[in-house]
Design an enzyme around this catalytic site. Structure first.
Site, PDB file in Angstrom:
ATOM      1  N   ASN A  90      -1.105   2.499  -5.515  1.00 27.49           N
ATOM      2  CA  ASN A  90      -1.488   2.195  -4.140  1.00 27.49           C
ATOM      3  C   ASN A  90      -2.500   1.066  -4.162  1.00 27.49           C
ATOM      4  OD1 ASN A  90      -2.427   2.140  -1.483  1.00 27.49           O
ATOM      5  ND2 ASN A  90      -3.831   3.846  -1.826  1.00 27.49           N
ATOM      6  N   MET A 147       0.845  -1.193   0.000  1.00 20.30           N
ATOM      7  CA  MET A 147       0.000   0.000   0.000  1.00 20.30           C
ATOM      8  C   MET A 147       0.873   1.233   0.000  1.00 20.30           C
ATOM      9  SD  MET A 147      -2.519   1.660   2.764  1.00 20.30           S
ATOM     10  CE  MET A 147      -1.154   2.738   3.212  1.00 20.30           C
ATOM     11  N   CYS A 148       0.357   2.293  -0.575  1.00 22.07           N
ATOM     12  CA  CYS A 148       1.140   3.514  -0.656  1.00 22.07           C
ATOM     13  C   CYS A 148       0.239   4.731  -0.524  1.00 22.07           C
ATOM     14  CB  CYS A 148       1.881   3.586  -1.990  1.00 22.07           C
ATOM     15  SG  CYS A 148       2.947   2.160  -2.290  1.00 22.07           S
ATOM     16  N   GLY A 149       0.875   5.854  -0.268  1.00 25.38           N
ATOM     17  CA  GLY A 149       0.178   7.125  -0.287  1.00 25.38           C
ATOM     18  C   GLY A 149       0.560   7.886  -1.537  1.00 25.38           C
ATOM     19  N   SER A 177       4.494   7.544  -0.573  1.00 24.98           N
ATOM     20  CA  SER A 177       4.913   6.787   0.607  1.00 24.98           C
ATOM     21  C   SER A 177       4.591   5.320   0.389  1.00 24.98           C
ATOM     22  CB  SER A 177       4.225   7.307   1.870  1.00 24.98           C
ATOM     23  OG  SER A 177       2.829   7.073   1.824  1.00 24.98           O
TER      24      SER A 177
END
Length: 525
Positions: free
Chosen positions: A94, A1-3, A70
């Site tokens: 993401n 997962m990412c921002g 992120s």
């Protein structure tokens, strides 16, 4: 997962080419990018919180674009974002993909990058997006066409918002707080922003809306076969979501479940246990953390230990522990004192923006504290010890009510009205639930996965299950009792989290309704 955070600014003449990397543990409270806008800088801490393993800032002067990304690493190899694909595409991704071409050892972000690298003649970015299966949000910049693509998966399981300013600036972000004037992306819409013409096109969809069948089986002759098929696709949905968990740190290996004790989450836990028991664990039992949140409510006088969800979760956890002794099932009792609720209330209101009703808050704040995972374990003799959740992948039972008619308001509807209502529910779940929930849950540096909202589960549930099997979740209760031995749990009535956990109606304001707009000011700190 990412921002994800992207900013296109056609008039930014001060932007320089740069790539700044921030290692794990970096604090972003006062981070500012000197050549970026106040909106961009204000959003950075929200994006960083979603991906605690790595963050980066990339800026390319020639394209007038800045990317802040992120990473919460859940697949190997560890992959930094954003991704420069041969200086032709710039990718932010993401989510989790479950395309059959992706093996357990593959990284799904690199899978997309490879697809972009190997596009056949006549194929484009939109074809890549339409081929993806899973829960995701993305931005892709195509250097050759000068177009920015962004959007969410067809169900909308990852949050994403955007803003186009009067000066033709474009912002895209996973979460924004109340910074700027953002609107949530519609699930399944492929947004295309042409940086030459400054036009935004939102006419392409990655998937057509779902349609619920109006078939009726009055004699229930197909109930056994349909139950078998639903069990099979649900189990497969859970299996691929369990087997794709490969965290960067081994201590984050446990699986966590948002757990009220009801049928939806209990079915998910049972299926996770079935999948885990397929493997031989030489280092002890696999661990599942059941996160049950309950609030001190001054209006009712109830303490967390008194709430309906807490009592039900204890009983349901015991049932599951007895059924699956080879799995270490821990019930984490997350107690929220009233003063803690008041402390975090302004922050959660800001985090869930643009949602702003009393009901949205009561649901969002329950998920915020549950996913934070600070609670207690209770021993057999009643002794409580503090416990902090270790798992960073959370499973949720969201989607069962929308697919199988779980809400009380559906109980007495005639079949044709129920078809219309369930069609509306599943196609609007991206707006009604998912955007809000992902924003508040992911802020705790975790990822949530929704087995009921798997594409194949939805396809079967909407197209092949007769409508009269979807009254009070009849079909799911059949699966729970026949295949998972959850007879006692399967008879439990539906109870919304805000009422089961007592996060709704905290004060003695008798005129307050769930649809009322919040009066509190947002606190962005």
């Amino acid at each position: 997962m990412c921002g994800i955070l992207l900013h296109y600014c056609p008039n930014n003449n001060y932007l320089n080419d740069e790539l700044i990397e921030f290692p794990e543990g970096t604090e972003f409270g006062d981070t500012t990018c000197t050549n970026e806008s106040s909106i961009f800088n204000k959003i950075i801490p929200y994006i960083a919180a979603r991906g605690p393993n790595y963050s980066s800032l990339r800026a390319v002067k020639a394209y007038r674009i800045s990317w802040f990304s992120s990473v919460l690493s859940l697949r190997q190899p560890f992959t930094k974002q954003s991704i420069n694909v041969d200086d032709r595409y710039f990718l932010q991704f993401n989510g989790e993909l479950y395309n059959k071409e992706i093996s357990q050892g593959d990284n799904d972000s690199l899978y997309i990058a490879s697809m972009l690298q190997n596009l056949k003649e006549g194929m484009g970015v939109i074809d890549v997006i339409k081929s993806l299966e899973g829960e995701y949000a993305y931005t892709i910049y195509d250097v050759n066409s000068s177009k920015l693509y962004f959007g969410r998966d067809p169900i909308g399981r990852r949050s994403l918002s955007y803003s186009v300013t009067p000066d033709n600036e474009l912002y895209v972000a996973s979460v924004t707080g109340s910074a700027g004037s953002f609107q949530d992306c519609i699930g399944g819409v492929i947004y295309e922003y042409d940086t030459r013409t400054k036009l935004l096109n939102s006419n392409q969809r990655s998937h057509l809306p779902y349609e619920v069948t109006s078939e009726i089986d009055l004699n229930f002759t197909s109930l056994s076969e349909v139950s078998k098929n639903l069990y099979a696709v649900l189990r497969d949905s859970v299996k691929k979501r369990v087997e794709s968990i490969h965290p960067r740190h081994i201590e984050n290996s446990p699986i966590a479940v948002l757990f009220s004790g009801g049928i939806d989450c209990s079915v998910i836990v049972a299926l996770i246990c079935e999948v885990l028991q397929e493997n031989d664990y030489k280092c002890g039992k696999p661990v599942i953390e059941l996160l049950n949140v309950s609030f001190e409510n001054p209006r009712t006088g109830l303490f967390p230990s008194d709430t309906p969800d807490r009592k039900l979760s204890i009983n349901s956890a015991k049932t599951l522990q007895n059924l699956y002794p080879n799995v270490d099932i821990k019930l984490v009792e997350v107690d929220v004192p009233y003063d803690e609720y008041l402390k975090w209330k302004p922050f959660v209101i800001n985090l869930m923006y643009p949602k702003q009703t009393e009901m949205d808050l009561s649901i969002a704040i329950a998920f915020f504290f549950a996913s934070r995972g600070r609670g207690f374990l209770t021993s057999l003799n009643g002794e409580r010890t503090p416990y902090q959740r270790h798992g960073i992948v959370l499973f949720s039972g969201l989607g069962a009510d929308e697919l199988y008619g779980g809400y009380h308001k559906f109980a007495n509807k005639p079949p044709h009205e129920l078809v219309e209502e369930l069609t509306r529910q599943i196609n609007n779940i991206y707006d009604r639930n998912l955007n809000r929930d992902d924003k508040v849950i992911a802020h705790n540096g975790v990822e949530v996965r929704y087995p009921f909202l798997d594409e194949y589960v939805i396809k079967l549930s909407t197209a092949e299950i007769p409508i009269n099997f979807k009254v009070n979740k009849l079909i799911l209760r059949k699966v729970a009792s026949q295949y998972l031995k959850l007879d006692g749990i399967s008879s439990e009535p539906k109870r919304a989290i805000q009422f089961g956990a007592k996060s709704a109606k905290m004060t003695k304001d008798g005129n307050k309704h769930g649809t009322d707009l919040l009066k509190e000011n947002r606190n962005c700190s």
